[in-house]
Design a protein around this motif. Structure first.
Motif, PDB file in Angstrom:
ATOM      1  N   LEU A 185       0.982  -1.258  -0.121  1.00 35.18           N
ATOM      2  CA  LEU A 185      -0.291   0.227  -0.016  1.00 35.18           C
ATOM      3  C   LEU A 185       0.862   1.261   0.014  1.00 35.18           C
ATOM      4  N   ASN A 186       0.590   2.162  -1.009  1.00 38.15           N
ATOM      5  CA  ASN A 186       1.266   3.468  -0.806  1.00 38.15           C
ATOM      6  C   ASN A 186       0.740   4.251   0.482  1.00 38.15           C
ATOM      7  N   ILE A 187       1.709   4.837   1.017  1.00 37.76           N
ATOM      8  CA  ILE A 187       1.568   5.527   2.450  1.00 37.76           C
ATOM      9  C   ILE A 187       0.698   6.567   2.237  1.00 37.76           C
ATOM     10  N   ASN A 188       0.439   7.073   1.067  1.00 42.89           N
ATOM     11  CA  ASN A 188      -0.693   8.137   1.021  1.00 42.89           C
ATOM     12  C   ASN A 188      -2.228   7.463   1.310  1.00 42.89           C
ATOM     13  N   ILE A 198      -6.058 -21.770   3.199  1.00 41.94           N
ATOM     14  CA  ILE A 198      -5.181 -22.077   2.187  1.00 41.94           C
ATOM     15  C   ILE A 198      -4.051 -21.236   2.066  1.00 41.94           C
ATOM     16  N   LEU A 199      -4.102 -19.969   2.592  1.00 40.51           N
ATOM     17  CA  LEU A 199      -2.890 -19.175   2.901  1.00 40.51           C
ATOM     18  C   LEU A 199      -1.976 -19.473   3.903  1.00 40.51           C
ATOM     19  N   PRO A 200      -0.699 -19.335   3.708  1.00 38.67           N
ATOM     20  CA  PRO A 200       0.402 -19.865   4.464  1.00 38.67           C
ATOM     21  C   PRO A 200       0.554 -19.213   5.776  1.00 38.67           C
ATOM     22  N   LEU A 201       1.150 -19.684   6.602  1.00 40.83           N
ATOM     23  CA  LEU A 201       1.350 -19.192   8.089  1.00 40.83           C
ATOM     24  C   LEU A 201       2.950 -18.435   8.199  1.00 40.83           C
ATOM     25  N   ASN A 202       3.768 -19.231   7.365  1.00 43.26           N
ATOM     26  CA  ASN A 202       5.058 -18.711   7.616  1.00 43.26           C
ATOM     27  C   ASN A 202       5.997 -17.929   6.427  1.00 43.26           C
ATOM     28  N   LYS A 203       4.984 -17.885   5.183  1.00 40.19           N
ATOM     29  CA  LYS A 203       5.370 -17.282   4.328  1.00 40.19           C
ATOM     30  C   LYS A 203       5.359 -15.871   4.306  1.00 40.19           C
ATOM     31  N   LYS A 204       6.153 -15.106   4.041  1.00 33.84           N
ATOM     32  CA  LYS A 204       5.976 -13.444   4.159  1.00 33.84           C
ATOM     33  C   LYS A 204       5.304 -13.175   2.747  1.00 33.84           C
ATOM     34  N   ILE A 205       4.025 -12.544   2.930  1.00 25.24           N
ATOM     35  CA  ILE A 205       3.215 -11.971   1.878  1.00 25.24           C
ATOM     36  C   ILE A 205       2.886 -10.452   2.200  1.00 25.24           C
ATOM     37  N   PHE A 206       2.251  -9.608   1.417  1.00 23.10           N
ATOM     38  CA  PHE A 206       1.493  -8.695   1.646  1.00 23.10           C
ATOM     39  C   PHE A 206       0.135  -9.097   1.808  1.00 23.10           C
ATOM     40  N   TRP A 207      -0.670  -8.513   2.921  1.00 21.59           N
ATOM     41  CA  TRP A 207      -1.832  -8.818   3.604  1.00 21.59           C
ATOM     42  C   TRP A 207      -3.120  -7.547   2.992  1.00 21.59           C
ATOM     43  N   ASN A 208      -2.542  -6.792   2.279  1.00 25.73           N
ATOM     44  CA  ASN A 208      -3.533  -5.700   1.781  1.00 25.73           C
ATOM     45  C   ASN A 208      -3.961  -5.181   2.817  1.00 25.73           C
ATOM     46  N   ASP A 210       1.305  -3.559   5.867  1.00 29.05           N
ATOM     47  CA  ASP A 210       2.191  -3.721   4.568  1.00 29.05           C
ATOM     48  C   ASP A 210       3.217  -2.589   4.318  1.00 29.05           C
ATOM     49  N   ILE A 211       2.804  -1.402   5.131  1.00 25.80           N
ATOM     50  CA  ILE A 211       3.821  -0.213   5.045  1.00 25.80           C
ATOM     51  C   ILE A 211       5.225  -0.934   5.508  1.00 25.80           C
ATOM     52  N   ASP A 212       5.182  -1.692   6.309  1.00 27.63           N
ATOM     53  CA  ASP A 212       6.588  -1.989   6.856  1.00 27.63           C
ATOM     54  C   ASP A 212       7.181  -3.207   6.008  1.00 27.63           C
ATOM     55  N   GLY A 213       6.508  -3.678   4.949  1.00 24.45           N
ATOM     56  CA  GLY A 213       7.122  -4.894   4.090  1.00 24.45           C
ATOM     57  C   GLY A 213       6.204  -6.049   4.261  1.00 24.45           C
ATOM     58  N   LYS A 214       6.612  -7.122   3.600  1.00 22.29           N
ATOM     59  CA  LYS A 214       5.806  -8.446   3.612  1.00 22.29           C
ATOM     60  C   LYS A 214       6.169  -8.835   5.082  1.00 22.29           C
ATOM     61  N   LYS A 215       5.021  -9.755   5.513  1.00 26.79           N
ATOM     62  CA  LYS A 215       4.945 -10.265   6.687  1.00 26.79           C
ATOM     63  C   LYS A 215       4.538 -11.641   6.605  1.00 26.79           C
ATOM     64  N   THR A 216       4.753 -12.431   7.616  1.00 28.97           N
ATOM     65  CA  THR A 216       4.036 -13.804   7.904  1.00 28.97           C
ATOM     66  C   THR A 216       2.785 -13.752   8.728  1.00 28.97           C
ATOM     67  N   ARG A 217       2.047 -14.385   8.610  1.00 24.72           N
ATOM     68  CA  ARG A 217       0.838 -14.354   9.612  1.00 24.72           C
ATOM     69  C   ARG A 217       0.974 -14.216  11.195  1.00 24.72           C
ATOM     70  N   SER A 218       2.152 -14.848  11.501  1.00 28.38           N
ATOM     71  CA  SER A 218       2.556 -14.772  12.782  1.00 28.38           C
ATOM     72  C   SER A 218       3.009 -13.433  13.227  1.00 28.38           C
ATOM     73  N   GLU A 219       3.896 -12.648  12.138  1.00 23.35           N
ATOM     74  CA  GLU A 219       4.333 -11.649  12.269  1.00 23.35           C
ATOM     75  C   GLU A 219       3.170 -10.552  12.592  1.00 23.35           C
ATOM     76  N   LEU A 220       2.285 -10.870  11.745  1.00 26.02           N
ATOM     77  CA  LEU A 220       0.900  -9.579  11.480  1.00 26.02           C
ATOM     78  C   LEU A 220       0.351  -9.674  12.973  1.00 26.02           C
ATOM     79  N   LEU A 221       0.173 -10.663  13.385  1.00 24.18           N
ATOM     80  CA  LEU A 221      -0.519 -11.043  14.756  1.00 24.18           C
ATOM     81  C   LEU A 221       0.524 -11.085  15.946  1.00 24.18           C
ATOM     82  N   GLN A 222       1.586 -10.402  15.798  1.00 21.48           N
ATOM     83  CA  GLN A 222       2.702 -10.232  16.829  1.00 21.48           C
ATOM     84  C   GLN A 222       2.258  -9.701  18.279  1.00 21.48           C
TER      85      GLN A 222
END
Length: 277
Positions: free
Chosen positions: A31-34, A145-155, A159-171
């Motif tokens: 996502l664009n920061i704007n 079906i989406l992975p737990l430990n693969k870094k992806i953008f989550w829309n 996402d501003i900080d880059g791709k994350k795993t679901r675990s990182e998203l829920l840190q």
């Protein structure tokens, strides 16, 4: 012959899963920061509707943690999309799970919850908080079906900080994740054949929305539920999700579950299915 058919089916779902994920991943761009300011406005609008649920006279015997919901909905439910954001199902899951525990839980019980459709983890965290608040020994098995430990953008804003795993998203909620959640990757109708649950006290179905898939998910859950156990359904909408509605009508007609339609006069309806016997 049965093993061959099973192998072919699993191979088909493996390929379909791979192709779906590749298509899904191609749509997820940082996502664009704007755009964050626009997301903040959408979040405030949707959160106001959620607060209306908190104050609904039908739910006044339950006090929601507004700070918890504010942070969690921003991280996991505030996404860039054309439609209107709606956070209500997380609160409803908390309310009905809490009500179920008050009426049915006995000291020493193990509470097993099955969720189909993890996504970013919003509903899983909502339900795990209720288990924690009630000091319940339990697990939430959640399939996607989406992975737990693969870094992806989550829309999402993360996402501003880059791709994350679901675990990182829920840190921020890692204590609840570690204590209660069991993540399972795969299609539900394949994944359900690969692990064993003797009892499913409470289930949340929000997966593919295809009639045959929902029907198989219900059949699996039904065989592991007892009287007063619950299945909660999202997206009860005949126009957009006829498969969900048709599957629910089947269990209503055969009198397996008592069906309560939850209509908050907003964009979505939900269904609470309570097992009869």
């Amino acid at each position: 012959m049965k093993k061959i058919k099973s192998f072919i089916l699993n191979f088909y779902y493996l390929i379909e899963n791979y192709l779906f994920f590749k298509k899904f991943e191609s749509l997820l761009k940082p996502l664009n920061i704007n755009f964050i300011e626009e997301l903040k406005v959408k979040h405030e609008e949707a959160f106001l509707k959620l607060k209306n649920c908190f104050n609904n006279k039908n739910f006044q015997d339950f006090e929601a943690d507004q700070n918890f919901f504010y942070d969690l909905t921003w991280q996991t439910q505030t996404v860039k999309k054309d439609g209107i954001l709606n956070f209500n199902h997380g609160f409803l899951l908390q309310y009905y799970l809490s009500d179920y525990l008050k009426k049915n839980y006995q000291q020493g019980d193990q509470i097993n919850i099955l969720e189909i459709g993890t996504a970013r983890g919003y509903s899983s965290i909502c339900m795990s908080k209720i288990l924690n608040d009630h000091k319940i020994n339990g697990k939430i098995f959640t399939i996607d079906i989406l992975p737990l430990n693969k870094k992806i953008f989550w829309n999402s804003p993360s996402d501003i900080d880059g791709k994350k795993t679901r675990s990182e998203l829920l840190q921020k909620w890692s204590d609840l994740v570690d204590k209660y959640l069991v993540f399972i990757k795969g299609y539900s109708i394949v994944a359900l054949d690969k692990f064993h649950m003797t009892r499913i006290n409470f289930a949340f179905i929000d997966g593919s929305h295809d009639f045959e898939d929902v029907k198989k998910e219900i059949a699996y859950i039904k065989g592991k539920q007892e009287k007063n156990d619950i299945i909660f359904f999202d997206d009860y909408n005949k126009k957009d999700f006829p498969g969900v509605v048709k599957a629910i009508e089947e269990i209503k007609n055969n009198n397996t579950y008592r069906i309560d339609i939850i209509d908050l006069n907003q964009e979505r309806k939900y269904v609470l299915a309570i097992k009869n016997e």
